[in-house]
Design an enzyme around this catalytic site. Structure first.
Site, mmCIF file in Angstrom:
data_model
loop_
_atom_site.group_PDB
_atom_site.id
_atom_site.type_symbol
_atom_site.label_atom_id
_atom_site.label_comp_id
_atom_site.label_asym_id
_atom_site.label_seq_id
_atom_site.Cartn_x
_atom_site.Cartn_y
_atom_site.Cartn_z
ATOM 1 N N CYS A 136 -0.818 62.836 99.171
ATOM 2 C CA CYS A 136 -1.159 61.470 98.755
ATOM 3 C C CYS A 136 -1.632 60.636 99.941
ATOM 4 O O CYS A 136 -0.818 60.107 100.701
ATOM 5 C CB CYS A 136 0.055 60.812 98.098
ATOM 6 S SG CYS A 136 -0.274 59.120 97.596
ATOM 7 N N CYS A 139 -0.519 57.020 99.930
ATOM 8 C CA CYS A 139 0.884 56.767 100.312
ATOM 9 C C CYS A 139 1.064 56.934 101.828
ATOM 10 O O CYS A 139 1.762 56.153 102.455
ATOM 11 C CB CYS A 139 1.849 57.756 99.663
ATOM 12 S SG CYS A 139 1.491 58.201 97.993
ATOM 13 N N ASP A 140 0.480 57.989 102.383
ATOM 14 C CA ASP A 140 0.808 58.386 103.760
ATOM 15 C C ASP A 140 -0.315 58.142 104.763
ATOM 16 O O ASP A 140 -0.115 58.329 105.965
ATOM 17 C CB ASP A 140 1.155 59.893 103.797
ATOM 18 C CG ASP A 140 2.316 60.218 102.886
ATOM 19 O OD1 ASP A 140 3.152 59.328 102.662
ATOM 20 O OD2 ASP A 140 2.396 61.361 102.393
#
Ligand code: NDP
Length: 317
Positions: A136, A139-140
């Protein structure tokens, strides 16, 4: 340990589950939504949403899901911060158990458990997960600011993730196993026009390279010539599609060879009357937030009809 009863139990809180909740609540069914491990579903790990109707400007995925949840609650849905660990569809009302032991009983059940990112399953992937390997970017991605990163895949997700990563890095490589993408044309055009992105065609990932300090590269094999190479990188994002979350229903509902729940064509009806499946858990073709919302609405309407028919039969007999 508490028992919660409802006329409509919904498992999953993405666009499918929340749309079912909005329709179910407005029909007076007092739905309960059990949110699951990722409240709001996949849109909460994306950024820009440009294709959900109703918004002239780009909206953010997490914001859109907050709005949907607020709308569902506003019309009378009860949201439960819990994850279902088992279900029993053999008796009626249908029963589900939460991970803290709470029992949920529903006169109808709407399954909206969605799908999860797939992994490549090659050596190093699990070991380096969280140390350079991620599924992701939104997200990261922030953790890879200024670093060289790669994105693996050739669909909408991969291309969107590559484009997104250019917010953090000037050196983004898309690695795809074929020589053409399967994403939408508009995304392909943006990818090709972006000077921060290069594409490696016909390359499959053999394994991830790294150690205790994290990822240092991806070992590749050319899918045409068979030639091996290593692409140095500190961050690799696997974006190769999704698998439906159907583990809970194994042995109770029929699924196809890839795990998607089988429904009566053109409807969200499963083989068990009163149990409906909507969104990505049953749709391997369209998989859009708007189609998930649409099938969620259909599930609620069919649940309402199921209950009305049942009551009609009871009154008659
Ligand atoms: P897709 O299934 O569309 O694409 C998966 C990609 O990963 C393909 O290019 C596939 O290669 C590649 N792939 C699959 N398995 C492997 C493997 N083992 N090794 C290497 N490569 C692999 O998944 P997406 O997640 O991209 O999209 C899913 C759905 O969600 C689609 O319907 C998409 O349109 C939609 N979506 C829409 C968005 C939007 O509208 N903004 C955003 C994100 C997703 P190959 O092409 O060779 O099969």
């Amino acid at each position: 340990m508490t028992t919660h009863t409802t006329r409509m139990l919904i498992i999953g809180s993405g666009p499918a589950g929340l749309s079912a909740a909005i329709y179910g609540a407005r029909a007076g069914l007092k739905p309960i939504v059990v949110q699951g491990l990722q409240p709001g579903g996949q849109l909460t790990i994306t950024t820009d949403v440009e294709n959900y109707p109703g918004f002239r400007d780009v909206v953010q995925g997490p914001w859109l899901m907050e709005e949907m949840q607020a709308q569902a609650e506003h019309v009378g849905t009860r949201m439960m911060w819990d994850t279902i660990t088992s279900v029993d569809l053999k008796s009626w009302p249908f029963r589900a158990i939460g991970d803290g032991g709470d029992i949920y009983e529903g006169e109808t059940l709407v399954i909206a458990t969605g799908a999860q990112a797939k992994w490549l399953g090659v050596p190093g992937e699990q070991e380096l997960s969280g140390k350079g390997v991620s599924a992701c970017a939104t997200c990261d991605g922030f953790f890879y600011r200024g670093k060289k990163v790669v994105v693996i895949g050739g669909g909408n997700t991969a291309v969107e993730e590559a484009l997104y990563m250019t917010n953090h890095s000037d050196d983004v490589t898309l690695i795809h196993r074929r020589d053409s993408l399967r994403c939408e044309k508009i995304l392909e055009d943006r990818l090709m026009a972006n000077p921060k992105i290069k594409v490696l065609w016909n390359k499959a990932v053999d394994h991830f390279v790294g150690g205790d300090t994290g990822l240092t590269g991806v070992s590749l094999r050319d899918t045409v010539s068979g030639e091996a190479s290593v692409e140095p990188t500190q961050g690799a994002f696997v974006a190769i599609g999704h698998a439906p979350s159907t583990e809970l229903f194994k042995d109770q509902l029929e699924a196809d060879a890839t795990g998607y729940l089988i429904v009566e064509p053109g409807t969200p009806k499963t083989a068990i009357p009163g149990v409906f499946a909507c969104g990505d858990v049953m749709d391997h073709v369209y998989r859009q937030a708007v189609t998930a919302a649409g099938t969620g609405c259909m599930a609620a309407l069919d649940a309402e009809r199921f209950l009305a028919a049942r009551e009609h039969r009871q009154a008659r007999d």
